[in-house]
Design an enzyme around this catalytic site. Structure first.
Site, PDB file in Angstrom:
ATOM      1  N   CYS A  95     -63.152 -81.355 -33.207  1.00 20.68           N
ATOM      2  CA  CYS A  95     -63.031 -80.669 -31.922  1.00 20.68           C
ATOM      3  C   CYS A  95     -62.791 -81.728 -30.854  1.00 20.68           C
ATOM      4  O   CYS A  95     -63.669 -82.566 -30.611  1.00 20.68           O
ATOM      5  CB  CYS A  95     -64.308 -79.883 -31.627  1.00 20.68           C
ATOM      6  SG  CYS A  95     -64.208 -78.976 -30.089  1.00 20.68           S
ATOM      7  N   CYS A 247     -57.202 -76.772 -25.923  1.00 19.20           N
ATOM      8  CA  CYS A 247     -57.524 -77.063 -27.328  1.00 19.20           C
ATOM      9  C   CYS A 247     -56.921 -78.400 -27.768  1.00 19.20           C
ATOM     10  O   CYS A 247     -55.704 -78.505 -27.994  1.00 19.20           O
ATOM     11  CB  CYS A 247     -57.068 -75.948 -28.270  1.00 19.20           C
ATOM     12  SG  CYS A 247     -57.751 -76.156 -29.934  1.00 19.20           S
TER      13      CYS A 247
HETATM   14  O1  PYC Z   1     -60.435 -78.911 -28.441  1.00 22.17           O
HETATM   15  O2  PYC Z   1     -60.054 -79.281 -30.552  1.00 22.17           O
HETATM   16  C1  PYC Z   1     -60.498 -78.594 -29.645  1.00 22.17           C
HETATM   17  C2  PYC Z   1     -61.167 -77.321 -29.988  1.00 22.17           C
HETATM   18  C3  PYC Z   1     -61.282 -76.752 -31.215  1.00 22.17           C
HETATM   19  C4  PYC Z   1     -61.983 -75.562 -31.057  1.00 22.17           C
HETATM   20  C5  PYC Z   1     -62.287 -75.430 -29.734  1.00 22.17           C
HETATM   21  N1  PYC Z   1     -61.771 -76.516 -29.090  1.00 22.17           N
END
Ligand code: PYC
Length: 322
Positions: A95, A247
């Site tokens: 993450c 993300c």
């Molecule tokens: O930022 O890699 C990320 C992530 C994965 C799930 C939620 N955020």
């Protein structure tokens, strides 16, 4: 297991959000872990102390969007810490928003300062850099496109095409035109669409390398027309929540696909907005084994320091199952 002799158990956490997406770092009170590396420690935690995850992340203390990060020791000489990520339904491979939140937390606690810091994750070593101007960047693990233009038959939506890519988690990146604009007011429709894609991937046994489960679905609108970003995305996470940030592992997978398509080169910066229109900046280096090594930069803000109390008389002391 949980210490039945101890009347009240206290878990100390530091909360932050990274470009909107929450991270809860467990800094004290967790059970000791067994294992030679972080991956083994994660498996030990899962098998023996899953209550920590549910107590910290599920309601009434947590919520479906929150990612937990258990700070632990690393046996790697060049790492300041190890980290195990989890959410409302299980454990994450990696993450990046959480790693940015972890680095901000360590800086807040005075454990690290401006500069580079190795962090061991279950998928490998990453480097978090505290820049001193409010941003933190993470040099991620190698990211690559595994399969191109896969056709999935999605009940209710027909044929959907997309790429399968690794950015520390497995992603299906939708190529087809999406029936709804990537806008916050369409969260319910975007969630239903991406959930249907993930269900169809499972039903049709479409998986990542080494049989890895594709548990994240990403839609990126590269024609969103934002002045401050090149693209705007929506990412469905494993617990069915959408990522409030752009993300980081999803942006890494996206950069790998852009590189594979000849649309991004080392030296260029990709500005990836999320559904809240906050931005991660992404750059790439080419990787010797193929694909890219992405670096993702963003901001995290500390918004809480809490002692979670686990009262043996509380019927929901380990959280409400989700
Ligand atoms: O930022 O890699 C990320 C992530 C994965 C799930 C939620 N955020």
């Amino acid at each position: 297991m949980f210490d039945q002799m101890n009347p009240m158990q206290i878990i100390r956490v530091v909360d932050s959000h990274t470009e909107g997406e929450p991270t809860r770092v467990v800094v004290d009170g967790a059970p000791s872990l067994r294992g030679d590396d972080v991956r083994q420690k994660r498996d030990w935690l899962k098998a023996n102390h899953d209550w920590l995850r549910t107590a910290c992340l599920n309601e009434p203390r947590g919520n479906e969007a929150m990612v937990g990060a258990l700070l632990c020791d690393s046996n790697l000489d060049d790492c300041v810490a190890g980290v195990i990520f989890f959410n409302n339904v299980g454990y994450l491979n990696s993450c990046i928003h959480g790693t940015i939140g972890l680095a901000q937390t360590l800086a807040h606690l005075g454990k690290i300062g401006v500069g580079d810091h190795g962090i061991e994750t279950p998928v490998g070593r990453v480097t978090a850099t505290v820049h001193g101007d409010g941003t933190i960047s993470v040099r991620n693990v190698r990211s690559y496109r595994f399969a191109t233009d896969i056709n999935v038959v999605v009940p209710g939506f027909g044929h959907v095409h997309g790429d399968v890519a690794w950015g520390g988690n497995w992603f299906f990146l939708v190529r087809s035109s999406v029936p709804f604009p990537v806008q916050i007011e369409n969260i319910a429709q975007l969630s239903a669409f991406t959930l249907a894609i993930r269900t169809a991937l499972t039903a049709q046994a479409i998986r990542g390398e080494d049989d890895g489960e594709i548990d994240h679905i990403e839609i990126a609108d590269d024609a969103a027309g934002l002045a401050h970003a090149d693209s705007k995305n929506f990412v469905l996470c494993p617990g069915n929540a959408y990522d409030r940030s752009p993300c980081g592992t999803g942006t890494s997978a996206k950069l790998a696909c852009l590189f594979a398509d000849g649309k991004l080169s080392p030296g260029q910066t990709w500005r990836q907005a999320g559904i809240l229109e906050t931005v991660f900046l992404g750059t790439i280096e080419t990787a010797s084994l193929g694909g890219v090594v992405p670096t993702i930069a963003g901001r995290a803000f500390i918004n809480g320091e809490t002692n979670l109390i686990i009262d043996p008389l509380d019927p929901f002391r380990f959280g409400i199952p989700s």
